[in-house]
Design a protein around this motif. Structure first.
Motif, PDB file in Angstrom:
ATOM      1  N   UNK A 172       0.863  -1.177  -0.134  1.00 39.44           N
ATOM      2  CA  UNK A 172      -0.089   0.190   0.020  1.00 39.44           C
ATOM      3  C   UNK A 172       0.995   1.238   0.013  1.00 39.44           C
ATOM      4  N   UNK A 173       0.487   2.233  -0.781  1.00 37.31           N
ATOM      5  CA  UNK A 173       1.142   3.458  -0.771  1.00 37.31           C
ATOM      6  C   UNK A 173       0.089   4.625  -0.714  1.00 37.31           C
ATOM      7  N   UNK A 174       0.586   5.814  -0.153  1.00 32.82           N
ATOM      8  CA  UNK A 174      -0.193   7.034  -0.394  1.00 32.82           C
ATOM      9  C   UNK A 174       0.673   8.321  -0.114  1.00 32.82           C
ATOM     10  N   UNK A 175       0.318   9.371  -0.797  1.00 30.39           N
ATOM     11  CA  UNK A 175       1.394  10.435  -0.488  1.00 30.39           C
ATOM     12  C   UNK A 175       0.492  11.704  -0.809  1.00 30.39           C
ATOM     13  N   UNK A 176       0.902  12.891  -0.503  1.00 29.29           N
ATOM     14  CA  UNK A 176       0.630  14.183  -0.754  1.00 29.29           C
ATOM     15  C   UNK A 176       1.616  15.113  -1.336  1.00 29.29           C
ATOM     16  N   UNK A 177       1.219  15.979  -2.447  1.00 27.57           N
ATOM     17  CA  UNK A 177       2.092  16.820  -2.771  1.00 27.57           C
ATOM     18  C   UNK A 177       1.591  18.453  -2.991  1.00 27.57           C
ATOM     19  N   UNK A 178       2.243  19.307  -2.678  1.00 26.96           N
ATOM     20  CA  UNK A 178       1.476  20.525  -2.734  1.00 26.96           C
ATOM     21  C   UNK A 178       2.674  21.478  -3.336  1.00 26.96           C
ATOM     22  N   UNK A 179       2.451  22.883  -3.268  1.00 32.82           N
ATOM     23  CA  UNK A 179       3.618  23.613  -3.847  1.00 32.82           C
ATOM     24  C   UNK A 179       4.800  23.743  -3.076  1.00 32.82           C
ATOM     25  N   UNK A 180       4.591  23.624  -1.488  1.00 37.38           N
ATOM     26  CA  UNK A 180       5.786  23.773  -0.729  1.00 37.38           C
ATOM     27  C   UNK A 180       6.475  22.570  -0.036  1.00 37.38           C
ATOM     28  N   UNK A 181       5.738  21.346  -0.162  1.00 39.86           N
ATOM     29  CA  UNK A 181       6.001  20.176   0.562  1.00 39.86           C
ATOM     30  C   UNK A 181       5.413  18.783  -0.155  1.00 39.86           C
ATOM     31  N   UNK A 182       5.919  17.905   0.218  1.00 39.33           N
ATOM     32  CA  UNK A 182       5.300  16.789  -0.256  1.00 39.33           C
ATOM     33  C   UNK A 182       5.704  15.548   0.735  1.00 39.33           C
ATOM     34  N   UNK A 183       4.715  14.560   1.015  1.00 44.41           N
ATOM     35  CA  UNK A 183       5.085  13.424   1.844  1.00 44.41           C
ATOM     36  C   UNK A 183       4.516  12.174   1.123  1.00 44.41           C
ATOM     37  N   UNK A 184       5.133  11.249   1.738  1.00 38.59           N
ATOM     38  CA  UNK A 184       4.995   9.784   0.904  1.00 38.59           C
ATOM     39  C   UNK A 184       5.108   8.744   1.852  1.00 38.59           C
ATOM     40  N   UNK A 185       4.370   7.722   2.050  1.00 37.98           N
ATOM     41  CA  UNK A 185       4.298   6.727   2.881  1.00 37.98           C
ATOM     42  C   UNK A 185       3.983   5.142   1.991  1.00 37.98           C
ATOM     43  N   UNK A 186       4.705   4.292   2.288  1.00 42.56           N
ATOM     44  CA  UNK A 186       4.554   2.938   1.480  1.00 42.56           C
ATOM     45  C   UNK A 186       4.905   1.882   2.587  1.00 42.56           C
ATOM     46  N   UNK A 187       3.897   0.979   2.611  1.00 48.82           N
ATOM     47  CA  UNK A 187       3.588  -0.084   3.643  1.00 48.82           C
ATOM     48  C   UNK A 187       3.719  -1.469   2.701  1.00 48.82           C
ATOM     49  N   UNK A 188       4.292  -2.471   3.206  1.00 50.11           N
ATOM     50  CA  UNK A 188       4.363  -3.903   2.513  1.00 50.11           C
ATOM     51  C   UNK A 188       4.320  -4.996   3.529  1.00 50.11           C
ATOM     52  N   UNK A 189       3.097  -5.664   3.517  1.00 51.01           N
ATOM     53  CA  UNK A 189       3.016  -6.969   4.608  1.00 51.01           C
ATOM     54  C   UNK A 189       3.051  -8.231   3.616  1.00 51.01           C
ATOM     55  N   UNK A 190       4.112  -8.852   3.926  1.00 46.88           N
ATOM     56  CA  UNK A 190       4.342 -10.101   2.989  1.00 46.88           C
ATOM     57  C   UNK A 190       4.168 -11.417   3.876  1.00 46.88           C
ATOM     58  N   UNK A 191       3.908 -12.428   3.236  1.00 51.15           N
ATOM     59  CA  UNK A 191       3.899 -13.829   4.060  1.00 51.15           C
ATOM     60  C   UNK A 191       4.517 -14.868   3.239  1.00 51.15           C
ATOM     61  N   UNK A 192       5.474 -15.642   3.923  1.00 50.21           N
ATOM     62  CA  UNK A 192       6.003 -16.736   2.920  1.00 50.21           C
ATOM     63  C   UNK A 192       6.224 -18.207   3.635  1.00 50.21           C
ATOM     64  N   UNK A 193       5.798 -18.990   2.867  1.00 44.22           N
ATOM     65  CA  UNK A 193       6.012 -20.381   3.449  1.00 44.22           C
ATOM     66  C   UNK A 193       5.678 -21.389   2.485  1.00 44.22           C
ATOM     67  N   UNK A 194       5.327 -22.572   3.275  1.00 46.11           N
ATOM     68  CA  UNK A 194       5.043 -23.849   2.332  1.00 46.11           C
ATOM     69  C   UNK A 194       4.308 -24.934   3.256  1.00 46.11           C
ATOM     70  N   UNK A 195       3.753 -25.770   2.364  1.00 40.42           N
ATOM     71  CA  UNK A 195       2.776 -26.692   3.135  1.00 40.42           C
ATOM     72  C   UNK A 195       3.436 -28.265   2.664  1.00 40.42           C
ATOM     73  N   UNK A 196       3.591 -28.947   3.516  1.00 43.39           N
ATOM     74  CA  UNK A 196       4.367 -30.261   3.289  1.00 43.39           C
ATOM     75  C   UNK A 196       3.851 -31.139   4.334  1.00 43.39           C
ATOM     76  N   UNK A 197       3.161 -32.319   3.791  1.00 40.06           N
ATOM     77  CA  UNK A 197       2.609 -33.356   4.534  1.00 40.06           C
ATOM     78  C   UNK A 197       1.749 -32.960   5.540  1.00 40.06           C
ATOM     79  N   UNK A 198       0.832 -32.139   5.255  1.00 41.38           N
ATOM     80  CA  UNK A 198       0.126 -31.354   6.385  1.00 41.38           C
ATOM     81  C   UNK A 198       0.624 -30.472   7.527  1.00 41.38           C
ATOM     82  N   UNK A 199       1.986 -30.380   7.044  1.00 41.36           N
ATOM     83  CA  UNK A 199       2.668 -29.072   7.936  1.00 41.36           C
ATOM     84  C   UNK A 199       2.522 -27.775   7.241  1.00 41.36           C
TER      85      UNK A 199
END
Length: 826
Positions: A172-199
């Motif tokens: 996700x990302x959002x930001x603001x831009x004006x004549x005198x200033x700017x702001x920006x924010x980015x967030x990332x939520x990740x999940x990695x893994x595997x299933x093996x033999x019901x594990x």
């Protein structure tokens, strides 16, 4: 004009009447022509051999046909059924499995393979009624109840095993831009893994960069598996405890808990978080300090349900972070959703070192906790548990019951002892819920604690006077919902919390909505009110209001007018403190993959105007949204990309949804862009004909269905619906076999160039009847997949041979092909 309408018009009524006469023949044995006037049939150009074929009533032709199956009045979808020369149904193992019927041991006819054996189902269950409807390609069975299989969960009758890797992302990302200033924010939520033999192995992490300042947060990493013999779930690694007696803790260790096989709905599915965002915002929901949900929301009310709660004993902390820097927070007390969080009976045990907290000497405590929950009759349960470290001990109990099948009450009591601080205390709580009438529902809760009560993370710390007094003393919640056909629906949720230093906080969320002939009107109020007693408390409250302006009262009135099924206009008026805003938004759902909205707004005090827009796209294998807002202060924008990827033995397959603990891959015979309905939502197959089933409910029946209208016209399914019963942690493969049907409309003429006579019968190489010749020598063959020689029997007793050598297919979406052929005399 459909081809069958064209053919019927060109055939004339004689053939139709003749065939109808044949299909209505009585059901008893006849010799050739018995029961029919052969002279009349010959006069109409119908070969008498056709009468012999239909003399035993309308029936399916010999071979395999895809038919609709209905058992005891319940439609079960399509199935591949076999019929013998007499048109009798063969009870193959595949048919019995689809119908949910027991498989008899006796076999009346052996096929080529065991899967084609015809079992003597009618001999074992003679009361069975079989109704064959070849005109509608349907088979109806009425069977005795003792012939139907029962679910056998305890015997392990569900799928297990499988190997696949998973990657989920939400950026996700959002930001603001004006004549005198700017702001920006980015967030990332990740999940990695595997299933093996019901594990199940998963690692979850969260990353945020805000105006150049970055931070990362590792949520957890664990391995999990269900053990059927113990009916328990085992977790090891960085875990969140799910003990129903004590609050959730972040541990590096392991735990056992009931596997939830008796649970119908997921934990937390009835817990709802509601609020009001004044601007485009990012909402974060945390439990026990762990981020469990984050998403972008537009200005207006938001509502989350089905959150992945870690436990049923820890509060939810909700943060609404605006794109322009404003933010506000509120708490959803755990006592308010204890009635919705179902506790599975059984035993819980956890052991490990506490993460994210340390004592004054810098060491994290090792904690052991265990509890048991037992059923007391049908409507009551009792729980008791112990928790201990070297310097901290706690004991607790719960009791829940249902009175008069309407009023549910749950009470809890927890006692703690902090050896390092030499203090003891207690915490007690009670919650109740009841449908007062058919339209009114009430729930309430109360939690209180003494000054000496300590949570585990508070034990052993050198806490100052302010820290001790800032701890909560009381929490109260109440919720009421009422639905009236004339007045509409009302809901009210109120929570109050007080601290030992006299400060208090209140949160009120109220809503009303009603439908006026399709026009929906809603009024929403979100308020955080309350006072603080004492000089220090008042000073802290004023400072809090300066840091988070506009926290008192927000009111919003919305009127939504639909235009058709996919378009609507929403007008609104909102007030927050002294700021009043009017606006209107037009939204449209273009198709399954695209929807958008555009709108304008005006702030009445400053007379500032703004425009905004947002588009949401699901391009089959991911989800993407992009929003923009423009006003006198500048331009703001937001975006979100989310989905999942599954790596399996046949490659990578992408999903528009996050992949859960139990999932699978569906394959539709190599057909791309086929739409498949899954428990998570609709998905589309890729170029290899595969798609991800992002979530399957464990230990429950679920169905996966191919939407046949999304298939090419020449593709038929042997079975378009499959019912699954899966074990938790399994990776499942669901294959749908397809039939590529080649339909051919022939213009057949004899060697002198004359069209074959109307009513001539067409037989295959095994002398099985296929069809008849209709007007002007037309022959329609429903399935022609290889070269073959057909014989045509004309009404005058002569026959000719029709040799067919179909050319390679060119267009799978063409309903049928046309060709010319010559029938040569024998």
């Amino acid at each position: 004009m459909p081809w069958w309408v064209s053919i019927s018009r060109r055939c004339g009524s004689k053939v139709v009447i003749g065939l109808a006469t044949l299909c209505s023949a009585p059901v008893y044995s006849q010799t050739l022509g018995e029961g029919f006037d052969l002279a009349v049939l010959s006069a109409h150009g119908i070969d008498p051999k056709v009468a012999d074929y239909f003399s035993h009533a309308a029936r399916f032709r010999e071979g395999v046909h895809v038919v609709g199956l209905r058992v005891n009045g319940n439609p079960l979808g399509l199935v591949e059924a076999r019929f013998d020369y007499e048109g009798q149904l063969c009870f193959t193992p595949q048919l019995l499995e689809k119908a949910g019927l027991r498989i008899p041991i006796a076999i009346v006819r052996q096929g080529i393979t065991p899967s084609q054996a015809c079992h003597d189902f009618l001999g074992e269950y003679p009361a069975t009624i079989v109704k064959l409807r070849p005109s509608s390609d349907e088979v109806t069975l009425v069977v005795p109840t003792q012939s139907m299989r029962e679910q056998e969960w305890d015997s392990g009758n569900y799928s297990q095993g499988g190997t696949a890797a998973v990657f989920n992302y939400d950026v996700q990302g959002f930001g603001e831009r004006s004549r005198n200033d700017s702001a920006r924010s980015v967030s990332a939520y990740t999940e990695v893994g595997f299933n093996l033999g019901n594990w199940i192995v998963r690692s979850r992490q969260f990353y945020v960069t805000d105006n150049g300042k970055s931070r990362s947060e590792h949520v957890n990493a664990f391995a999990q598996r269900d053990f059927e013999a113990l009916k328990s779930t085992f977790q090891a690694g960085q875990i969140s405890t799910n003990n129903p007696i004590f609050g959730g803790l972040q541990l590096s260790g392991f735990q056992f808990s009931p596997d939830g096989r008796s649970r119908v709905a997921g934990a937390g599915s009835l817990v709802v978080v509601e609020g009001l965002a004044q601007d485009s915002s990012r909402v974060e929901v945390r439990q026990s300090g762990v981020l469990i949900h984050t998403t972008l929301v537009p200005a207006g009310p938001f509502r989350f349900a089905g959150l992945p709660l870690l436990n049923g004993t820890s509060d939810l902390e909700v943060s609404v972070i605006g794109t322009r820097g404003g933010s506000h927070r509120f708490t959803v007390p755990a006592a308010s959703f204890r009635g919705a969080f179902q506790v599975d009976p059984g035993y819980y045990f956890s052991l490990g070192k506490v993460r994210g907290a340390g004592l004054d000497n810098g060491e994290s405590p090792v904690v052991a906790m265990g509890s048991g929950t037992w059923g007391l009759g049908r409507d009551s349960s009792l729980g008791f548990g112990l928790m201990s470290t070297d310097a901290y001990h706690a004991a607790g109990g719960t009791l829940s019951t249902v009175f008069f099948q309407r009023l549910s009450i749950a009470a809890s009591q927890t006692l703690s002892r902090d050896d390092a601080g030499n203090v003891s205390g207690g915490q007690r709580g009670i919650s109740l819920g009841s449908p007062l009438t058919a339209t009114i529902e009430l729930n309430a809760s109360a939690t209180t604690r003494t000054r000496g009560y300590r949570e585990l993370l508070e034990a052993g710390r050198s806490m100052g006077h302010d820290d001790l007094n800032s701890r909560f003393k009381n929490q109260y919640t109440v919720g009421v919902s009422w639905v009236n056909p004339q007045l509409g629906g009302f809901s009210l949720n109120y929570s109050y919390g007080s601290q030992f230093d006299g400060q208090s906080a209140e949160h009120l969320f109220a809503a009303w909505n009603r439908d006026f002939g399709g026009t929906r009107v809603a009024l929403i109020a979100d308020s955080r009110v309350g006072g603080a007693r004492g000089r220090t408390a008042r000073r802290n409250a004023r400072e809090q209001r300066r840091r988070e302006p506009g926290n008192d009262l927000s009111v919003r009135l919305e009127v939504t007018v639909p235009f058709g099924e996919s378009r609507s206009v929403r007008s609104y008026a909102s007030r927050r403190d002294d700021r009043v805003e009017l606006g209107a938004t037009f939204s449209e759902r273009v198709n399954d993959a695209v929807n958008y909205e555009v709108g304008v707004a005006r702030e009445q005090t400053s007379r500032e105007q703004s425009v905004h827009g947002r588009v949401n796209v699901t391009p089959r294998y991911t989800q993407f949204s992009l929003g923009m807002r423009r006003d006198s202060l500048g331009t703001g924008y937001s975006s979100q990309l989310q989905g999942g990827v599954v790596a399996h033995e046949e490659g990578l397959t992408f999903s528009p949804y996050a992949v859960q603990d139990t999932f699978g891959i569906v394959s539709v015979g190599g057909v791309g862009a086929a739409k498949v309905s899954t428990p998570q939502g609709p998905v589309w197959t890729d170029y290899r004909g595969q798609a991800v089933i992002a979530s399957l409910p464990a230990y429950q029946n679920s169905s996966v269905q191919v939407q046949t209208n999304s298939l090419p016209r020449r593709i038929d399914l042997k079975n378009g619906t499959k019912t699954l019963a899966v074990g938790r942690g399994s990776f499942n493969k669901v294959d749908f076999d397809v039939i590529k049907v080649r339909r051919l409309l022939l213009d057949v003429r004899d060697e002198q160039g004359q069209p074959l006579p109307q009513g001539a019968a067409v037989f295959d190489e095994n002398n099985a009847f296929l069809t008849t010749v209709v007007g002007e020598g037309m022959v329609f063959l429903n399935n022609l997949d290889e070269p073959q020689v057909l014989s045509v029997s004309r009404g005058d007793g002569t026959t000719c041979s029709l040799e067919l050598n179909p050319e390679p297919e060119t267009d799978e979406d063409q309903l049928y092909e046309t060709a010319s052929a010559i029938c040569r005399a024998r």
